[in-house]
Design a protein around this motif. Structure first.
Motif, mmCIF file in Angstrom:
data_model
loop_
_atom_site.group_PDB
_atom_site.id
_atom_site.type_symbol
_atom_site.label_atom_id
_atom_site.label_comp_id
_atom_site.label_asym_id
_atom_site.label_seq_id
_atom_site.Cartn_x
_atom_site.Cartn_y
_atom_site.Cartn_z
ATOM 1 N N UNK A 222 36.183 8.341 53.075
ATOM 2 C CA UNK A 222 35.255 9.365 52.587
ATOM 3 C C UNK A 222 33.809 8.864 52.631
ATOM 4 N N UNK A 223 33.592 7.622 52.214
ATOM 5 C CA UNK A 223 32.238 7.056 52.246
ATOM 6 C C UNK A 223 31.733 6.927 53.682
ATOM 7 N N UNK A 224 32.611 6.512 54.583
ATOM 8 C CA UNK A 224 32.218 6.374 55.990
ATOM 9 C C UNK A 224 31.834 7.733 56.577
ATOM 10 N N UNK A 225 32.621 8.767 56.281
ATOM 11 C CA UNK A 225 32.336 10.104 56.818
ATOM 12 C C UNK A 225 31.086 10.711 56.186
ATOM 13 N N UNK A 226 30.895 10.523 54.883
ATOM 14 C CA UNK A 226 29.696 11.076 54.236
ATOM 15 C C UNK A 226 28.442 10.380 54.740
ATOM 16 N N UNK A 227 28.539 9.097 55.076
ATOM 17 C CA UNK A 227 27.402 8.368 55.624
ATOM 18 C C UNK A 227 26.938 8.918 56.965
ATOM 19 N N UNK A 228 27.824 9.569 57.669
ATOM 20 C CA UNK A 228 27.487 10.179 58.964
ATOM 21 C C UNK A 228 26.881 11.560 58.769
ATOM 22 N N UNK A 229 27.186 12.193 57.629
ATOM 23 C CA UNK A 229 26.650 13.512 57.345
ATOM 24 C C UNK A 229 27.696 14.558 57.006
ATOM 25 N N UNK A 230 28.971 14.204 57.086
ATOM 26 C CA UNK A 230 30.028 15.155 56.753
ATOM 27 C C UNK A 230 30.003 15.476 55.263
ATOM 28 N N UNK A 231 30.427 16.697 54.927
ATOM 29 C CA UNK A 231 30.569 17.135 53.548
ATOM 30 C C UNK A 231 31.975 17.692 53.349
ATOM 31 N N UNK A 232 32.278 18.125 52.147
ATOM 32 C CA UNK A 232 33.584 18.729 51.817
ATOM 33 C C UNK A 232 34.730 17.835 52.297
ATOM 34 N N UNK A 233 34.616 16.552 52.049
ATOM 35 C CA UNK A 233 35.589 15.565 52.539
ATOM 36 C C UNK A 233 36.790 15.511 51.606
ATOM 37 N N UNK A 234 37.965 15.588 52.209
ATOM 38 C CA UNK A 234 39.220 15.450 51.464
ATOM 39 C C UNK A 234 40.086 14.420 52.178
ATOM 40 N N UNK A 235 40.627 13.490 51.412
ATOM 41 C CA UNK A 235 41.548 12.484 51.931
ATOM 42 C C UNK A 235 42.834 12.610 51.126
ATOM 43 N N UNK A 236 43.965 12.672 51.812
ATOM 44 C CA UNK A 236 45.252 12.732 51.130
ATOM 45 C C UNK A 236 46.201 11.720 51.739
ATOM 46 N N UNK A 237 47.107 11.198 50.933
ATOM 47 C CA UNK A 237 48.068 10.227 51.452
ATOM 48 C C UNK A 237 49.490 10.701 51.190
ATOM 49 N N UNK A 238 50.380 10.269 52.058
ATOM 50 C CA UNK A 238 51.813 10.489 51.920
ATOM 51 C C UNK A 238 52.466 9.119 52.062
ATOM 52 N N UNK A 239 53.771 9.079 52.205
ATOM 53 C CA UNK A 239 54.518 7.815 52.218
ATOM 54 C C UNK A 239 53.978 6.806 53.223
ATOM 55 N N UNK A 240 53.718 7.226 54.457
ATOM 56 C CA UNK A 240 53.304 6.272 55.485
ATOM 57 C C UNK A 240 52.121 6.757 56.313
ATOM 58 N N UNK A 241 51.420 7.768 55.826
ATOM 59 C CA UNK A 241 50.285 8.302 56.574
ATOM 60 C C UNK A 241 49.231 8.873 55.636
ATOM 61 N N UNK A 242 48.054 9.113 56.194
ATOM 62 C CA UNK A 242 47.017 9.800 55.437
ATOM 63 C C UNK A 242 46.442 10.896 56.303
ATOM 64 N N UNK A 243 45.831 11.870 55.655
ATOM 65 C CA UNK A 243 45.140 12.947 56.370
ATOM 66 C C UNK A 243 43.719 13.023 55.851
ATOM 67 N N UNK A 244 42.869 13.604 56.665
ATOM 68 C CA UNK A 244 41.484 13.766 56.279
ATOM 69 C C UNK A 244 40.983 15.111 56.786
ATOM 70 N N UNK A 245 40.021 15.643 56.072
ATOM 71 C CA UNK A 245 39.323 16.862 56.468
ATOM 72 C C UNK A 245 37.870 16.679 56.040
ATOM 73 N N UNK A 246 36.956 17.111 56.872
ATOM 74 C CA UNK A 246 35.537 17.029 56.559
ATOM 75 C C UNK A 246 34.828 18.136 57.326
ATOM 76 N N UNK A 247 33.678 18.500 56.869
ATOM 77 C CA UNK A 247 32.956 19.615 57.486
ATOM 78 C C UNK A 247 31.537 19.165 57.857
ATOM 79 N N UNK A 248 31.076 19.687 58.987
ATOM 80 C CA UNK A 248 29.656 19.501 59.337
ATOM 81 C C UNK A 248 28.887 20.625 58.642
ATOM 82 N N UNK A 249 27.900 20.274 57.819
ATOM 83 C CA UNK A 249 27.154 21.346 57.119
ATOM 84 C C UNK A 249 26.335 22.200 58.089
#
Length: 188
Positions: free
Chosen positions: A161-188
């Motif tokens: 999330x910090x890496x993506x926000x540093x680029x300019x992304x907003x509305x960042x969501x990170x979720x994890x499951x047993x062996x993987x993670x997902x991410x979503x972010x938006x360009x404002x």
């Protein structure tokens, strides 16, 4: 990007395509609208093409491996436009896509700095309000074992999330499951 033989066989199998279509992509993109023009970075053998085409009017795949890009063109050109290129320096114009996605490939990008370059390029080619989304594996002993001889630089979800926000992304969501993670972010 290097992949060992076992990894290559797995990624081009019908089992992997089914797993991706029924588990990985639906979980990673649950609630995410791709819009009219999506870019998949690192489509590899094309396991996600059919599932992604159901979610967008136009799909482009950007593949770094020339042999995989040629294979995708031969087998899937009716479903996507295939470009050969590096996700850290995309041969694409600014603000072309409504969404950029990538699945189980970020760990094949050789360094955190190059991963950040890929994130910045995803931001650049997204239209305003466009979404960047995807998934990747969580680091573990088994994950490392599967990747022996591969390029394997896992992305720690705790820092994403910090890496993506540093680029300019907003509305960042990170979720994890047993062996993987997902991410979503938006360009404002």
């Amino acid at each position: 990007m290097a992949m060992n033989l076992v990894h290559q066989l797995c990624c081009r199998s019908s089992y992997w395509e089914r797993t991706s279509a029924t588990r990985i992509v639906p979980w990673a993109l649950g609630g995410v609208e791709l819009g009219d023009s999506a870019l998949e970075v690192g489509p590899g053998y094309g396991a996600n093409v059919g599932t992604l085409r159901e979610r967008t009017a136009a799909l482009t795949g950007l593949e770094i491996d020339p042999a995989l890009a040629a294979r995708l063109r031969d087998r899937r050109s009716d479903q996507l436009r295939v470009l050969e290129g590096d996700g850290t320096a995309m041969p694409l114009p600014d603000k072309e896509f409504s969404s950029v996605v990538c699945f189980t490939m970020l760990h094949h990008v050789p360094s955190p700095a190059q991963q950040d370059a890929l994130f910045a390029e995803a931001f650049r080619v997204l239209r305003p309000e466009g979404v960047f989304a995807g998934s990747d594996g969580l680091d573990s002993r088994l994950f490392r074992l599967i990747h022996l001889g591969d390029t394997c630089v896992p992305v720690p979800p705790a820092t994403l999330a910090e890496r993506l926000s540093g680029i300019g992304f907003t509305d960042i969501e990170i979720g994890t499951a047993a062996n993987q993670f997902r991410f979503r972010a938006r360009r404002p």
